[in-house]
Design a protein around this motif. Structure first.
Motif, PDB file in Angstrom:
ATOM      1  N   LEU A  28      -1.795  60.642  91.539  1.00 50.59           N
ATOM      2  CA  LEU A  28      -3.159  60.448  92.025  1.00 50.59           C
ATOM      3  C   LEU A  28      -4.007  59.731  90.977  1.00 50.59           C
ATOM      4  CD1 LEU A  28      -3.743  63.942  93.637  1.00 50.59           C
ATOM      5  CD2 LEU A  28      -3.524  61.772  94.851  1.00 50.59           C
ATOM      6  N   ARG A  54      -4.042  64.950  89.107  1.00 52.65           N
ATOM      7  CA  ARG A  54      -4.471  66.317  89.363  1.00 52.65           C
ATOM      8  C   ARG A  54      -3.529  66.995  90.361  1.00 52.65           C
ATOM      9  NH1 ARG A  54      -7.504  62.475  91.467  1.00 52.65           N
ATOM     10  NH2 ARG A  54      -7.932  62.430  93.711  1.00 52.65           N
ATOM     11  N   THR A  55      -3.498  68.320  90.288  1.00 56.24           N
ATOM     12  CA  THR A  55      -2.685  69.096  91.215  1.00 56.24           C
ATOM     13  C   THR A  55      -3.424  70.378  91.583  1.00 56.24           C
ATOM     14  OG1 THR A  55      -1.510  70.538  89.649  1.00 56.24           O
ATOM     15  CG2 THR A  55      -0.641  68.296  89.939  1.00 56.24           C
ATOM     16  N   THR A  56      -2.987  70.990  92.661  1.00 53.76           N
ATOM     17  CA  THR A  56      -3.617  72.224  93.127  1.00 53.76           C
ATOM     18  C   THR A  56      -3.226  73.429  92.286  1.00 53.76           C
ATOM     19  OG1 THR A  56      -1.817  72.531  94.710  1.00 53.76           O
ATOM     20  CG2 THR A  56      -3.812  71.433  95.511  1.00 53.76           C
ATOM     21  N   ARG A 128     -10.042  72.688  98.201  1.00 54.08           N
ATOM     22  CA  ARG A 128      -9.103  72.575  97.082  1.00 54.08           C
ATOM     23  C   ARG A 128      -7.925  71.673  97.408  1.00 54.08           C
ATOM     24  NH1 ARG A 128      -9.590  77.773  97.845  1.00 54.08           N
ATOM     25  NH2 ARG A 128      -7.373  78.256  97.968  1.00 54.08           N
ATOM     26  N   ALA A 129      -7.380  71.816  98.605  1.00 52.86           N
ATOM     27  CA  ALA A 129      -6.227  70.991  98.974  1.00 52.86           C
ATOM     28  C   ALA A 129      -6.627  69.521  99.105  1.00 52.86           C
ATOM     29  CB  ALA A 129      -5.613  71.497 100.277  1.00 52.86           C
ATOM     30  N   GLU A 130      -7.804  69.274  99.680  1.00 55.00           N
ATOM     31  CA  GLU A 130      -8.274  67.898  99.846  1.00 55.00           C
ATOM     32  C   GLU A 130      -8.523  67.227  98.496  1.00 55.00           C
ATOM     33  OE1 GLU A 130     -12.351  65.680 101.377  1.00 55.00           O
ATOM     34  OE2 GLU A 130     -11.693  67.513 102.388  1.00 55.00           O
ATOM     35  N   ASN A 132      -7.227  68.279  95.652  1.00 51.50           N
ATOM     36  CA  ASN A 132      -6.086  68.528  94.752  1.00 51.50           C
ATOM     37  C   ASN A 132      -6.548  69.196  93.461  1.00 51.50           C
ATOM     38  OD1 ASN A 132      -3.396  67.294  95.850  1.00 51.50           O
ATOM     39  ND2 ASN A 132      -5.004  65.810  96.365  1.00 51.50           N
ATOM     40  N   SER A 134      -7.268  73.271  91.548  1.00 52.95           N
ATOM     41  CA  SER A 134      -6.796  74.655  91.579  1.00 52.95           C
ATOM     42  C   SER A 134      -7.924  75.616  91.942  1.00 52.95           C
ATOM     43  CB  SER A 134      -6.232  75.034  90.206  1.00 52.95           C
ATOM     44  OG  SER A 134      -7.288  75.259  89.289  1.00 52.95           O
TER      45      SER A 134
END
Length: 288
Positions: A28, A54-56, A128-130, A132, A134
């Protein structure tokens, strides 16, 4: 035996063929978006700064809240903190928020500002998912923004706030009413902010004063808190910060009190640089 060998070979080739054709998702890119709407009012907006890759599961979140005595101010005033976090904690997602401001007669009375902060925090958490990001959320607020950050962290179980950075935020509005820091913040102003119209006081507006004071909501489960305070502050008495620090200690909450004896309200210079350093260190240690 030959049939088994042929079958094994075919399955193996099929597996490696599928593996070879699997393409890893592209990392991303960083993303900045300004003035995202979270309500109908023109002030109900926020900016966000999302880091690359970035990641969740790994991307922590800092939500920044401006000051201005609940009646003025803008998220643009917190740009220096946004820049510092982006530089020193580059893996953080940063959200810089506005909220509706109070005004006479009876415009956006408290707890409008508290409600707006809860609304925007809940919205960001739901996305959060949109985005990305935590579920590791922290708050930073200055003056009235510190007060709102403390209320959000101490009064709401979800989302669980991992740490609060409070820059000279009011913590006890009864004390602010009874013991004004100076003529710049008279009791009538605290009565207006807390109870709107008609303007009340800690006696006839006791419920509102209690609900608006973060010190009343400290428990053993409260978020780790770092407090910054100037000794010559003429808007927020040092007692506001020291009493919160004491209450946090009694409850066994991780806390740090940074006192600058010769600084006033919204200080700059060497003390502000020290504030940046200590705030970043506190976030690093406590947002896990």
């Amino acid at each position: 035996m030959k049939l088994r060998l042929v079958f094994f070979t075919a399955v193996t080739l099929a597996f490696f063929s599928c593996t070879k054709n699997t393409v890893d998702p592209a990392p991303l890119a960083a993303s900045t978006v300004n003035n995202v709407t979270y309500g109908a009012d023109a002030l109900q907006k926020y900016d966000y700064y999302l880091p690359a890759n970035r990641t969740t599961t790994t991307t922590k979140v800092l939500i920044i809240i401006h000051g201005g005595g609940w009646v003025s101010g803008d998220k643009s005033e917190m740009t220096p903190f946004v820049d510092i976090i982006k530089q020193r904690l580059p893996d953080y997602a940063v959200f810089n928020v506005n909220y509706r401001l109070a005004a006479l007669p009876n415009i956006n009375p408290f707890p409008t500002q508290e409600t707006d902060i809860k609304t925007v925090v809940d919205l960001i958490y739901s996305k959060r998912a949109e985005y990305n990001i935590s579920d590791k959320f922290a708050l930073l607020g200055a003056s009235a923004g510190g007060h709102l950050a403390l209320l959000q962290a101490y009064k709401n179980a979800l989302p669980k706030i991992k740490a609060v950075v409070d820059l000279y935020g009011p913590t006890d509005l009864v004390d602010m009413y009874n013991n004004p820091a100076s003529s710049a913040v008279p009791a009538s102003f605290i009565g207006f902010i807390t109870t709107a119209n008609p303007i009340g006081n800690p006696t006839n507006g006791a419920a509102a004063f209690t609900a608006s004071s973060p010190v009343n909501f400290v428990t053993a489960q409260s978020a780790p808190t770092i407090i910054f305070q100037g000794g010559l502050d003429t808007l927020v008495r040092p007692f506001q910060s020291s009493s919160l620090h004491t209450k946090l200690g009694i409850s066994g909450v991780t806390r740090q009190y940074v006192f600058y004896p010769t600084e006033g309200h919204a200080y700059l210079g060497v003390s502000l640089l020290d504030t940046y350093d200590k705030a970043v260190a506190f976030l690093t240690a406590n947002v896990q």
